[in-house]
Structures are given as structure tokens and as C-alpha cells.
Design an enzyme around this catalytic site. Structure first.
Site, PDB file in Angstrom:
ATOM      1  N   HIS A  77       0.851  -1.193   0.000  1.00 69.04           N
ATOM      2  CA  HIS A  77       0.000   0.000   0.000  1.00 69.04           C
ATOM      3  C   HIS A  77       0.879   1.232   0.000  1.00 69.04           C
ATOM      4  O   HIS A  77       1.946   1.234   0.612  1.00 69.04           O
ATOM      5  CB  HIS A  77      -0.897   0.005   1.250  1.00 69.04           C
ATOM      6  CG  HIS A  77      -2.077   0.906   1.120  1.00 69.04           C
ATOM      7  ND1 HIS A  77      -2.015   2.251   1.375  1.00 69.04           N
ATOM      8  CD2 HIS A  77      -3.353   0.649   0.739  1.00 69.04           C
ATOM      9  CE1 HIS A  77      -3.209   2.783   1.158  1.00 69.04           C
ATOM     10  NE2 HIS A  77      -4.037   1.840   0.775  1.00 69.04           N
ATOM     11  N   ASP A 111      -7.950  -5.453  -0.179  1.00 68.43           N
ATOM     12  CA  ASP A 111      -8.396  -6.332  -1.259  1.00 68.43           C
ATOM     13  C   ASP A 111      -7.977  -7.791  -1.086  1.00 68.43           C
ATOM     14  O   ASP A 111      -8.375  -8.635  -1.891  1.00 68.43           O
ATOM     15  CB  ASP A 111      -7.830  -5.820  -2.603  1.00 68.43           C
ATOM     16  CG  ASP A 111      -8.458  -4.505  -3.014  1.00 68.43           C
ATOM     17  OD1 ASP A 111      -9.685  -4.376  -2.873  1.00 68.43           O
ATOM     18  OD2 ASP A 111      -7.732  -3.607  -3.461  1.00 68.43           O
TER      19      ASP A 111
END
Ligand SMILES: CC(=O)SCCNC(=O)CCNC(=O)[C@H](O)C(C)(C)COP(=O)(O)OP(=O)(O)OC[C@H]1O[C@@H](n2cnc3c(N)ncnc32)[C@H](O)[C@@H]1OP(=O)(O)O
Ligand SMILES: O=C([O-])CC(=O)C(=O)O
Length: 427
Positions: A306, A362
Site C-alpha cells: 500500500h 483487497d
């Protein structure tokens, strides 16, 4: 305690002193050194805006090192446990949790705008049956703008509010119709006696009378997933909504742009990519070879890493737990063991540890979606529905900020100097 930093404008030779608090250059200091249109001296080069704050925002806070996420100051864990998606949407958009009467009014307004114009179906019918659901969503959001000429009046707060409500109300209807189109089944109209998620699921899964009734655990799980996906400050799609909206483009087209950004596999499309990756790995025995391929940079471990989190994404932790609640109803997703083993190996491997790569939002969500009965192509749409609330909150905040101007980054030109045109027969 403020530190100071001295910067020099090489073009003019002027020096400026900037105040830095907690590692951030203060906006007031930046204002002091704001350059005018003809002065290029203080341009910063920051590809992909890794270190550039594009705006001031009071909506969502992420502390990436600590793994903290808050909407309007409320920790995501508390919202996931106690709130509902429509309450969270209200919070993101209007800044405070609603009172009972504010909430009832909000739900009533959303509920009465769930229908979409019948002509939108003509747009849908133009797609191939197997067209990707996200491609359809992007197009249909843009199409909706043509039904609402008045939505172009983005400087009017009443107009903004009306279309914010319309979009949040209509997203599940459009999404469900994309799904039905994909399946070759007749469209189901909204049932305004149902909850936001209940109505969505009825439009998706209803086969014949009576209406489809999801189990309370599944309905709750989808609502929690909607809360967790609702906003994430200046991510790629929110930045797209802000950038397009800064040209005073209407909210439907601004959100079409945001959805297009979300579609990409490095952003919201990663939930689909994770499931495809897990299927491709197929068995625990194939994991070591797959991980070697990742370390050799042949591919990425989708659902990991991320830009902001350099610690465990707090949403991934909640979703991992939620998966067990859903699997208690649906039976365990057989791909869960592969996902758990991938996480175990990665979190113990120097390559991932050094780069601080952890599961993101996700990584586990697709396992839940698949167990509920969604095809993988639909996963990013399930992300887009709740994220619309965040996009709209970001879009509205951008329009209300007196400092905001049209988004227009500069560049560092690296092309040729001036040269004379050469006729084709002389090249
Ligand atoms: C809703 C969301 O959008 S959440 C993110 C969803 N996306 C994914 O899951 C896709 C996989 N993840 C990624 O591609 C990235 O981690 C992103 C796009 C999310 C963030 O990218 P950035 O902040 O630009 O990080 P960047 O790409 O520079 O990666 C930093 C280092 O980690 C490595 N890395 C980052 N993510 C991964 C990954 N998933 N698998 C393997 N290596 C990775 C990079 O190769 C790079 O290594 P290097 O420094 O040796 O070259
Ligand atoms: O913040 C980001 O870069 C990606 C994103 O939207 C999320 O993680 O929900």
C-alpha cells in the site's frame, strides 16, 4: 514544536524559511512562498505525488505507520462494529453522526431515489453480454449526467446535495442491473421497503416471487464491507474525482472518472486480481514457486502492499475476521487456506518485511464475495458502490475549499530544444 527549513529559489536567488510541524510543511508557510504564474523557480518534482499533499481535508485520517484509519475522527473498528453504511455515508458527507431524525430523513431521501430512468436500459443493452461490469458502470455513470442537466450547477449547495443523494441511491440499482445483464436475466426494480443492502441483494439475486431474502449474517457482512470501503482519503480514484471535479464537471462524470481509476488492478481492481491469482496458484504446494516468482519481480503478490500503510491495513484485519462469520453460513471458501498460507509466508520473508508489505483491503474481501455468489468480474463494482460516498464527500469538500483551483500539475520538460521543421523528403 516547529522546525524550520530554508529553501532557495535558484532562479531568483531568494531564500524562504518554512515551518515544519510533525514532518509536514505548514500550509501557511506554503502560502507565503506561493509562486505566481510566471515564476517557475519553486516547482517540485514528485512523480506519482508520493510526498505531495494535493489538498487539505477533514474527512479521513490514515496513520500508515501505526495502521490507523478514522472517518471524521471515528476509528474504523468502532464504525464497523456499531454503525451502518448509510450512517457512515452521512458522516463522511456531512461531518457528524446523524441524530435519529436526521438519519430517518436521510434514509427516506435515499430510498426515494433508487429508481433510474428506463432509457438507461438502452445504454445497457448496447454492451456485449460478457462486457466487464466495471466498464459498464463507468459508462453508465457518465450517461446519467445526460439525464440531469441541472447537476452541472455544482456551485449551488442544494443542487450538490440533491445529486449526492441521487448517486448514492442509484449506485446499487445500476450495479445490480449490470450484474443481471451479465447473467442474461431480467432486471429487477428497486424495492423501497428493504434496507440499502437488502434491496441491492434482491435486485441481484431474485429469481421469481417471492423476493430474495439474504440471511441476516450475509446482509450484515456486506454492509460492514461497504463501511470499510467507503473512503480512503486521497487515493487514486478520489484524486481523479477531485481533479475532474475541479474543472466544475458535474458529479456523474466526476464519478465516472473515479470509477475508471478504481477499475485498475493496482487499485480497486486488485480484489478481482487476488481471486484470479489464488485460483491460479491452486494448491498449497505451488505457493513457494509463486513467491519465488514475486521475489524475482516476474509478478506482484496482489492484495499486498500500500502507498500509505507500512503496517497491517486495519480493514484487512476486520475482513479476515468477517470471512469466518460468512463462511459459517456459506461453508469455507476452499481458497482461504491458500490466502492464509501466502500471508504467513510473506510476513516471514525478508523481501516483504524489508519493503513493509502487508495484506491490504483487497486481499481477503474477494473470498467473501465469491462465497456469497458473486463472479470475480463483479468484485470491483462491489468496491465502487460504497466508495461513491467517499468520492462525493471528497468532491464536495474540494468545491467548498476557497483555496481550490482547477487541478493542473506542472511538469519537468525533458524533450528537445527548439528545432526547425524538416520537410518529409529531407528526413
Ligand atoms: C484499494 C487499493 O487500492 S489497495 C492496493 C491494491 N493493489 C494491490 O494490491 C496491487 C499490489 N500492490 C501494489 O502494486 C503496490 O503495493 C501499490 C500499487 C498498492 C503501492 O505501490 P507504491 O506505493 O507505488 O509502491 P512501489 O510499487 O514503489 O513498491 C515499493 C517496493 O515494494 C515492492 N512491492 C510493492 N507491492 C508489491 C507487491 N504486491 N508484490 C511484490 N512486490 C511489491 C515493489 O516492487 C518495490 O520494490 P523495490 O523497491 O525493490 O523496487
Ligand atoms: O488509499 C489508497 O491508495 C488505496 C485505497 O483506495 C484503499 O486502500 O482503500
Amino acid at each position: 514544536m516547529a522546525d524550520t527549513l530554508t529553501v532557495k529559489d535558484n532562479r531568483t536567488g531568494k531564500e524562504y524559511e518554512l515551518a515544519i510541524t510533525d514532518g509536514t510543511i505548514q500550509a501557511s508557510a506554503l502560502r507565503e512562498i506561493k509562486v505566481d504564474d510566471d515564476d517557475f523557480g519553486l516547482m517540485a518534482y514528485d512523480p506519482a505525488y508520493k510526498n505531495t499533499a494535493s489538498c487539505r481535508s477533514a474527512i479521513t485520517l490514515i496513520d500508515g505507520d501505526k495502521g490507523i484509519l478514522r472517518y471524521r475522527g471515528y476509528p474504523i473498528e468502532q464504525l464497523a462494529e456499531h454503525s451502518t453504511f448509510l450512517e457512515v455515508a452521512y458522516l463522511l458527507l456531512w461531518g457528524e453522526l446523524p441524530t435519529k431524525s436526521e438519519f430517518d430523513g436521510w434514509v427516506d431521501q435515499i430510498t426515494h431515489h433508487t429508481y433510474v430512468h428506463q432509457y438507461l436500459i438502452h445504454g445497457m443493452e448496447g454492451f456485449k453480454w460478457d462486457a466487464h461490469a466495471m466498464g459498464k458502470l463507468v459508462s453508465l455513470l457518465g450517461t446519467l449526467s445526460t439525464f440531469y442537466e441541472d447537476s452541472k450547477n455544482v456551485r449551488d449547495p442544494a443542487v450538490r446535495r440533491e445529486h449526492i443523494i441521487k448517486i448514492i441511491a442509484k449506485m446499487p440499482t445500476i450495479a445490480a442491473w449490470c450484474f443481471r445483464h451479465m447473467q442474461g436475466r431480467p432486471y429487477i426494480y428497486p424495492d423501497n421497503g428493504l434496507s440499502y443492502v437488502g434491496n441491492f441483494m434482491n435486485m441481484l439475486f431474485r429469481m421469481a416471487e417471492p423476493k430474495f431474502e439474504p440471511s441476516p449474517a450475509i446482509e450484515k457482512a456486506l454492509d460492514v464491507l461497504f463501511i470499510l470501503h467507503a473512503d480512503h482519503e486521497q487515493n487514486c480514484s478520489a484524486s481523479a474525482a477531485r481533479a475532474v471535479g475541479s474543472a466544475e464537471t458535474d458529479p456523474y462524470c466526476s464519478l465516472a472518472a473515479a470509477s475508471a481509476a478504481l477499475y485498475g488492478p493496482l487499485h480497486g481492481g486488485a480484489n478481482e486480481a487476488v481471486l484470479r491469482m489464488l485460483r491460479e496458484i491452486g494448491s498449497l504446494g505451488n505457493i513457494p514457486g509463486f513467491i519465488e516468482g514475486v521475489k524475482n519481480r516476474e509478478r506482484r503478490l496482489m492484495g499486498f502492499g500500500h502507498r500509505v500503510y507500512k503496517n497491517y491495513d486495519p480493514r484487512a484485519r476486520i475482513i479476515k475476521q468477517l470471512a469466518h462469520d460468512v463462511f459459517a453460513e456459506t461453508g469455507k471458501n476452499p481458497l482461504l487456506d491458500i490466502a492464509l498460507e501466502l500471508e504467513k509466508i510473506a510476513l516471514d520473508d525478508e523481501f516483504f518485511v524489508e519493503r513493509r508489505l502487508y495484506p491490504n483491503v483487497d486481499f481477503y474481501s474477494g473470498l467473501i464475495y465469491q462465497s456469497i455468489g458473486f463472479p470475480v468480474e463483479f468484485f470491483p463494482v462491489l468496491f465502487a458502490i460504497p466508495r461513491a460516498a467517499g468520492w462525493l464527500a471528497q468532491w464536495q469538500e474540494m468545491l467548498m475549499d476557497p483555496e481550490q483551483k482547477i487541478a493542473r500539475p506542472r511538469q519537468v520538460y525533458i524533450g528537445e530544444g527548439e528545432r526547425a521543421y524538416v520537410p518529409m523528403d529531407k528526413r
